[in-house]
Design a protein around this motif. Structure first.
Motif, PDB file in Angstrom:
ATOM      1  N   THR A 262       0.831  -1.213   0.000  1.00  0.00           N
ATOM      2  CA  THR A 262       0.000   0.000   0.000  1.00  0.00           C
ATOM      3  C   THR A 262       0.862   1.259   0.000  1.00  0.00           C
ATOM      4  O   THR A 262       0.331   2.366  -0.028  1.00  0.00           O
ATOM      5  N   GLN A 263       2.184   1.101   0.045  1.00  0.00           N
ATOM      6  CA  GLN A 263       3.088   2.263   0.084  1.00  0.00           C
ATOM      7  C   GLN A 263       4.152   2.157  -1.007  1.00  0.00           C
ATOM      8  O   GLN A 263       5.346   2.222  -0.741  1.00  0.00           O
ATOM      9  N   ASP A 265       6.273   3.616  -3.879  1.00  0.00           N
ATOM     10  CA  ASP A 265       6.745   4.949  -4.252  1.00  0.00           C
ATOM     11  C   ASP A 265       7.366   4.996  -5.648  1.00  0.00           C
ATOM     12  O   ASP A 265       8.013   5.983  -6.001  1.00  0.00           O
TER      13      ASP A 265
END
Length: 320
Positions: A262-263, A265
């Motif tokens: 979910t993170q 980058d």
């Protein structure tokens, strides 16, 4: 509706089971949606038939935990419920087994059902992927497992790496030498090792090469033998980087790959190497896949609620 009564003659066991200000009882009610009340030596569970069955098995496992001399905490309630839902509540005491001991002599243990499954996978496989949200202990437990393997002489060194995504793996524009350039990206790994080994031991091991912490770009072209290798923040690897990393594994080595999908980058349109690897390698013998959830968050309880709120928001956005 089902009502089940459990007799607990030992008042100390009842107090431990209920928790300070009945916090354990409230945790069980909140997590499962059943009602729990205590009167004298009788504990009463009421609610949906299936939920009461799960709660009863979980409570009996917690009673056995308290009888062994362990203090029952709200997180133990969540772990017992997770295990009871899978019919594995008898594993609750085993889940409290020590992974390793930190520099101050404090035992490091799995604190949730998901963390227990994670450590079991690490025992059974040479390579494990662990995916989960912030606060689930996926990186810290991986380092703890590496420390124990080193102390048991199962490996000769510990290697930890992360992709330095914010700097695009090109660290030259930052001030200082290589170590100073990559420190901001690797600091969580330093902190975990220093806590587990102690600062002095950690520094000595770093100096003689028993511990190596480096950005992912510096793994290329190497074969890593007799090593416990951890790739952290793997959601920020590209497909090429992930394949490069996984093929560094040499004889006598173990690998744990951790990440939070979910993170991610990475630039828009670039697929995460972690997502691809799990799809490609999920059925390969010797590789274990662990998925932790918000129920495994072991930071402040508010972190778990934050993770759940974002999950709900993202699901609603996707549905729309």
């Amino acid at each position: 509706m089902k009502i089940e009564k459990l007799s607990i003659e030992d008042a100390a066991i009842m107090r431990s089971l209920m928790g300070a200000y009945d916090e354990n009882a409230r945790a069980l009610e909140r997590e499962l949606g059943v009602e729990l009340s205590a009167l004298g030596s009788t504990l009463t569970l009421s609610g949906d038939d299936k939920l009461v069955d799960v709660a009863s098995r979980a409570v009996k496992a917690l009673i056995r935990l308290a009888e062994s001399g362990e203090s029952v905490k709200p997180r133990d309630v969540r772990t017992a419920l997770d295990l009871a839902k899978e019919g594995k509540e008898d594993a609750l005491q085993a889940s409290r087994g020590t992974i390793c001991v930190n520099a101050k002599g404090k035992p490091i243990k799995a604190r949730t059902g998901g963390q227990y499954s994670y450590m079991r996978l690490c025992d059974a496989n040479e390579m494990v992927f662990c995916i989960g949200p912030a606060g689930t202990g996926k990186t810290y437990l991986a380092v703890a497992r590496a420390v124990q393997a080193y102390r048991n002489k199962e490996v000769e060194r510990i290697i930890l790496t992360r992709p330095a995504v914010e700097a695009g793996e090109r660290l030259g524009f930052l001030p200082g030498d290589l170590q100073q350039k990559v420190d901001p990206y690797l600091r969580p790994l330093y902190d975990a090792l220093q806590e587990l080994f102690g600062v002095d031991t950690y520094v000595k091991m770093l100096e003689r090469g028993s511990i190596e912490i480096a950005p992912l770009a510096y793994m290329r072209g190497r074969t890593l033998n007799s090593s416990f290798i951890i790739l952290d923040e793997a959601q920020n690897t590209t497909s090429e980087q992930m394949k490069m990393f996984l093929t560094r594994m040499g004889e006598g080595s173990r690998v744990i790959v951790t990440g939070d999908t979910t993170q991610i980058d990475l630039p828009r349109g670039v697929k995460s190497g972690l997502l691809e690897a799990v799809d490609v390698l999920g059925r390969v013998e010797g590789i274990g896949i662990c998925r932790l959830t918000a129920q495994d968050v072991v930071r402040h309880d508010l972190v778990q609620r934050i993770v759940n709120a974002y999950d709900k928001y993202n699901k609603e956005e996707k549905d729309e």
